[in-house]
Design an enzyme around this catalytic site. Structure first.
Site, PDB file in Angstrom:
ATOM      1  N   ASP A  92      80.125  59.180  53.845  1.00 14.49           N
ATOM      2  CA  ASP A  92      79.691  57.920  54.246  1.00 14.49           C
ATOM      3  C   ASP A  92      78.524  58.046  54.799  1.00 14.49           C
ATOM      4  OD1 ASP A  92      81.791  56.391  53.422  1.00 14.49           O
ATOM      5  OD2 ASP A  92      82.500  55.850  55.384  1.00 14.49           O
ATOM      6  N   LYS A  95      75.226  60.112  50.434  1.00 15.27           N
ATOM      7  CA  LYS A  95      75.107  60.987  49.554  1.00 15.27           C
ATOM      8  C   LYS A  95      75.130  60.292  48.204  1.00 15.27           C
ATOM      9  CE  LYS A  95      78.429  64.234  49.016  1.00 15.27           C
ATOM     10  NZ  LYS A  95      78.614  65.022  47.846  1.00 15.27           N
ATOM     11  N   THR A  96      76.230  59.617  47.971  1.00 14.82           N
ATOM     12  CA  THR A  96      76.444  59.068  46.683  1.00 14.82           C
ATOM     13  C   THR A  96      75.369  57.911  46.233  1.00 14.82           C
ATOM     14  OG1 THR A  96      78.724  59.563  46.900  1.00 14.82           O
ATOM     15  CG2 THR A  96      78.071  58.037  44.972  1.00 14.82           C
ATOM     16  N   HIS A 139      81.345  70.187  50.509  1.00 13.37           N
ATOM     17  CA  HIS A 139      80.764  71.256  50.709  1.00 13.37           C
ATOM     18  C   HIS A 139      81.747  72.507  50.477  1.00 13.37           C
ATOM     19  CE1 HIS A 139      81.700  70.029  54.858  1.00 13.37           C
ATOM     20  NE2 HIS A 139      82.731  70.956  54.857  1.00 13.37           N
TER      21      HIS A 139
HETATM   22  P1  GDP Z   1      78.855  59.222  50.833  1.00 14.91           P
HETATM   23  O1  GDP Z   1      80.255  59.176  51.176  1.00 14.91           O
HETATM   24  O2  GDP Z   1      77.779  60.214  51.534  1.00 14.91           O
HETATM   25  O3  GDP Z   1      78.663  59.414  49.321  1.00 14.91           O
HETATM   26  O4  GDP Z   1      78.335  57.990  51.152  1.00 14.91           O
HETATM   27  P2  GDP Z   1      78.072  56.515  50.377  1.00 14.91           P
HETATM   28  O5  GDP Z   1      76.906  56.665  49.359  1.00 14.91           O
HETATM   29  O6  GDP Z   1      79.350  56.153  49.582  1.00 14.91           O
HETATM   30  O7  GDP Z   1      77.486  55.430  51.121  1.00 14.91           O
HETATM   31  C1  GDP Z   1      78.611  55.092  52.566  1.00 14.91           C
HETATM   32  C2  GDP Z   1      78.199  53.611  52.754  1.00 14.91           C
HETATM   33  O8  GDP Z   1      76.727  53.718  53.352  1.00 14.91           O
HETATM   34  C3  GDP Z   1      77.897  52.762  51.918  1.00 14.91           C
HETATM   35  O9  GDP Z   1      78.602  51.328  52.081  1.00 14.91           O
HETATM   36  C4  GDP Z   1      76.580  52.487  51.546  1.00 14.91           C
HETATM   37  O10 GDP Z   1      76.298  51.333  50.853  1.00 14.91           O
HETATM   38  C5  GDP Z   1      75.876  52.716  52.735  1.00 14.91           C
HETATM   39  N1  GDP Z   1      74.594  53.150  52.708  1.00 14.91           N
HETATM   40  C6  GDP Z   1      74.267  54.175  51.856  1.00 14.91           C
HETATM   41  N2  GDP Z   1      73.094  54.452  52.200  1.00 14.91           N
HETATM   42  C7  GDP Z   1      72.460  53.611  53.025  1.00 14.91           C
HETATM   43  C8  GDP Z   1      71.170  53.123  53.584  1.00 14.91           C
HETATM   44  O11 GDP Z   1      70.136  53.931  53.179  1.00 14.91           O
HETATM   45  N3  GDP Z   1      71.178  52.121  54.358  1.00 14.91           N
HETATM   46  C9  GDP Z   1      72.117  51.278  54.582  1.00 14.91           C
HETATM   47  N4  GDP Z   1      71.901  50.369  55.443  1.00 14.91           N
HETATM   48  N5  GDP Z   1      73.346  51.596  53.973  1.00 14.91           N
HETATM   49  C10 GDP Z   1      73.673  52.736  53.138  1.00 14.91           C
END
Ligand code: GDP
Length: 486
Positions: A92, A95-96, A139
Site C-alpha cells: 500500500d 508500488k503499483t 520481496h
Molecule cells: P502497493 O501495494 O504498494 O502496490 O500500493 P498501491 O499502488 O496499490 O497503492 C495503495 C493505495 O495508495 C491506493 O489507494 C493508491 O491510490 C494510493 N496511492 C498510491 N500512491 C499515492 C500517492 O502518491 N499519493 C496518494 N495520495 N495516494 C497514493
C-alpha cells in the site's frame, strides 16, 4: 549425477539408516529416496570408507548449456543495455500506482484487493533512453528468483510512503535489496498528502543504512506522488543516472540467454512465457530450451501492447513468447540452441529428474556454523559470514549487534543482512537461502511455514536465549574460518 540414499546404500553394501545418520549429523533431514549430488555422495562415501566412481558420462545438458553460459563476449561486442529496475516496498505504499503512472496504464485501480498477483515486466523509454521494469509481487519473490540464480535486477526502487515511513516490510525489502548487492533508489511516495513529514521518513531510512544524498550519504531519495505525477521525471532521471554510472552492457550479437519470469497455459495461445532477455538477441524461429520446456519461438509480444509482435528482442527486453511445449518455472534460464533434438533431449532429461531436487543443490550447500569452515576453506579473499537476526525486542537486537561488532576480524567479515523484531518468517528463510546466511533467533521461534521452508531448503535457524552464547558460537565459527598462518 544424482544418486539416491538407497542406491548408495545398495552399492556400498551399508544400511541406508547409516547414511541417513551421517546426513543427519550434517543437519540434513531426508529420506532414502532423496537424491544427493556427487559432492555429497563422495562426502558420504568418504565417511563410510568406501570409494565411489561415477560412471555416467557428462550429460548433454552439461555439455551444451555450460558451453553457452561460458562464452565470453569480446570487449568490442559489448554495447550499453537498458537497466532492469525492480520496485519493492511495504504493501500500500504505492508500488503499483507508481509503476502504472510511469508506464501509463492502470493496474492498481483494477486489481482485486489491490494485491499484485503476477510479475509484470515492461520496457519504456524516457527521451529515447530505454529501461525495463520488472514488478515482482513482493520481496520474497524477488529473492526466490535470486536464489535460483536468476538475479535479473540491476536497480531496486524502494517505495516508501511519506505518511507511513519505514515499515517492517520496508526494512525487509531493504535487506533483500542489499543482499542482492544492487543500488537502491528511494521513491518517497504520497508526497502530495497534506501534512506529511518527509524528514521523519528520511530519518528512518538513515537509521536503516540508507543515508540520503542530501545529507551527504549515497542514497538518492526522490519525492514522488503517483497521484499527481510529481517527481516522476526526476525518478526516471535518477534511474538513468545510476544506470549510466554502472555501465550495464551486453552483446546483442550472440544467441540469446534470458530468464523466465513467469509462464502460464493460455486457453487460446498455448503456453505464454514471460521472458527477460539478458544477453544476445532472441528471434522468432529460434530453438530454445527453458527449464524443462523447449520449442521454437513462435511469436513474441510486447507485454505492454500485446498486439505488437516483435521479430526480435535484444538485451534487457521483456517479451511474452509462445512456442514452448510446457510452462517452465519462474527463474528458469532460457538458452538458444542449434538443434531441436538436443533441446528436446535436455528438456526431457530435466523433466524426469525434476521431481528429485538434489540434496546437494539444497540442503548440503547451505551454510551452517559447523560447516562454515569447510565451505570457506581454501578461498583467498576476505570471507563474509551473512547473518539474519531475529529477536524478541529492539533492545536484544541492539545488544546482539554490539556483542557481534566486537567479533570483527580482518579476514572474516560479519554481515548482518537483516535485523528485525519478531519470529522467524518464511521470508527470512528465503533470504538466508539466497544469501547463504545463518539465521539467529534470539528468544523467538520460527513459525510453521518458516520451519517447513527451512528444512526444505536446508537453512540453519539457531535459537538462543543468552547473548554471550551467540557471540561465543560465532567466535568459534570465526576461528574455524581463519586462514591458516603461512
Ligand atoms: P502497493 O501495494 O504498494 O502496490 O500500493 P498501491 O499502488 O496499490 O497503492 C495503495 C493505495 O495508495 C491506493 O489507494 C493508491 O491510490 C494510493 N496511492 C498510491 N500512491 C499515492 C500517492 O502518491 N499519493 C496518494 N495520495 N495516494 C497514493
Amino acid at each position: 549425477l544424482p544418486c539416491s540414499v538407497k542406491e548408495l546404500s545398495e552399492a556400498a553394501g551399508v544400511p541406508a539408516v547409516q547414511i541417513l545418520r551421517i546426513l543427519m549429523d550434517e543437519g540434513v533431514m531426508t529420506n532414502i529416496n532423496a537424491q544427493m549430488d556427487p559432492e555429497l555422495t563422495e562426502f558420504i562415501a568418504a565417511e563410510l570408507g568406501v570409494d565411489v566412481d561415477f560412471l555416467q558420462p557428462e550429460t548433454l545438458e552439461d555439455r551444451v548449456l555450460m558451453r553457452l553460459e561460458e562464452i565470453e563476449d569480446p570487449e568490442e561486442s559489448l554495447v550499453a543495455r537498458a537497466p532492469v529496475v525492480t520496485f519493492l516496498g511495504h504493501v500500500d505504499h504505492g508500488k503499483t500506482s507508481l509503476l502504472d503512472r510511469l508506464i501509463g496504464i492502470d493496474v492498481a485501480g483494477g486489481e482485486s484487493g489491490g494485491i499484485t498477483q503476477h510479475i509484470r515486466a515492461y520496457r519504456i523509454e524516457n527521451n529515447g533512453r530505454p529501461m525495463a521494469f520488472v514488478d515482482t509481487p513482493g520481496h520474497e519473490a524477488f529473492t526466490e528468483m535470486r536464489a535460483r540464480g536468476a538475479g535479473v535486477t540491476d536497480i531496486v526502487v524502494l517505495v516508501v510512503a511519506a505518511d507511513d515511513g519505514v515499515m517492517p516490510q520496508t526494512e525487509e525489502a531493504i535487506s533483500h535489496a542489499k543482499a542482492a548487492g544492487v543500488p537502491i533508489i528511494v521513491a518517497l511516495n504520497k508526497i502530495d498528502l497534506p501534512g506529511v513529514d518527509p524528514l521523519r521518513a528520511m530519518t528512518d531510512l538513515n537509521t536503516n543504512g540508507l543515508q540520503p544524498s542530501e545529507w551527504g550519504g549515497d542514497t538518492e531519495i526522490v519525492k514522488t506522488s503517483a497521484t499527481t505525477g510529481e517527481g516522476l521525471d526526476e525518478l526516471l532521471e535518477t534511474i538513468l543516472t545510476v544506470a549510466e554510472l554502472n555501465e550495464y552492457v551486453a552483446n546483442p550479437d550472440r544467441a540469446a540467454i534470458g530468464t523466465c519470469l513467469e509462464s502460464q497455459q493460455d486457453a487460446d495461445r498455448g503456453v505464454v512465457t514471460k521472458v527477460l532477455v539478458q544477453n544476445g538477441t532472441l528471434k522468432v524461429g529460434d530453438i530454445v530450451v527453458c527449464g524443462d520446456a523447449y520449442g521454437r519461438v513462435k511469436a513474441m509480444l510486447d507485454p505492454l501492447s500485446p498486439r505488437t509482435r516483435l521479430e526480435e528482442a535484444g538485451p534487457s527486453v521483456p517479451v511474452n513468447l509462445t512456442g514452448l511445449d510446457i510452462a517452465p518455472s519462474a527463474g528458469a534460464r532460457l538458452y538458444v540452441l542449434d538443434d531441436i533434438a538436443e533441446a528436446r533431449e535436455i528438456a526431457e532429461t530435466r523433466g524426469k529428474s525434476q521431481h528429485n531436487e538434489y540434496l546437494g543443490a539444497t540442503g548440503f550447500r547451505q551454510t551452517t556454523l559447523d560447516t562454515l569452515f569447510e565451505r570457506l576453506d581454501g578461498a583467498d579473499e576476505v570471507q563474509t559470514l551473512n547473518l539474519i537476526l531475529r529477536a524478541d525486542v529492539r533492545g536484544s537486537i541492539e545488544a546482539l549487534e554490539k556483542e557481534l561488532s566486537k567479533l570483527e576480524h580482518p579476514e572474516v567479515r560479519l554481515r548482518i543482512l537483516q535485523r528485525s523484531v519478531g519470529g522467524v518468517t518464511e521470508g527470512d528463510v528465503v533470504l538466508a537461502d539466497a544469501s547463504e546466511a545463518v539465521i539467529i533467533a534470539f528468544n523467538v521461534v520460527a513459525d510453521d511455514k518458516a520451519r517447513a521452508k527451512a528444512s526444505e531448503l536446508g537453512v540453519e535457524i539457531r535459537r538462543y536465549s543468552i547473548i554471550y552464547k551467540v557471540a561465543e558460537d560465532l567466535k568459534l565459527a570465526l576461528e574455524g574460518l581463519l586462514k591458516p598462518e603461512q
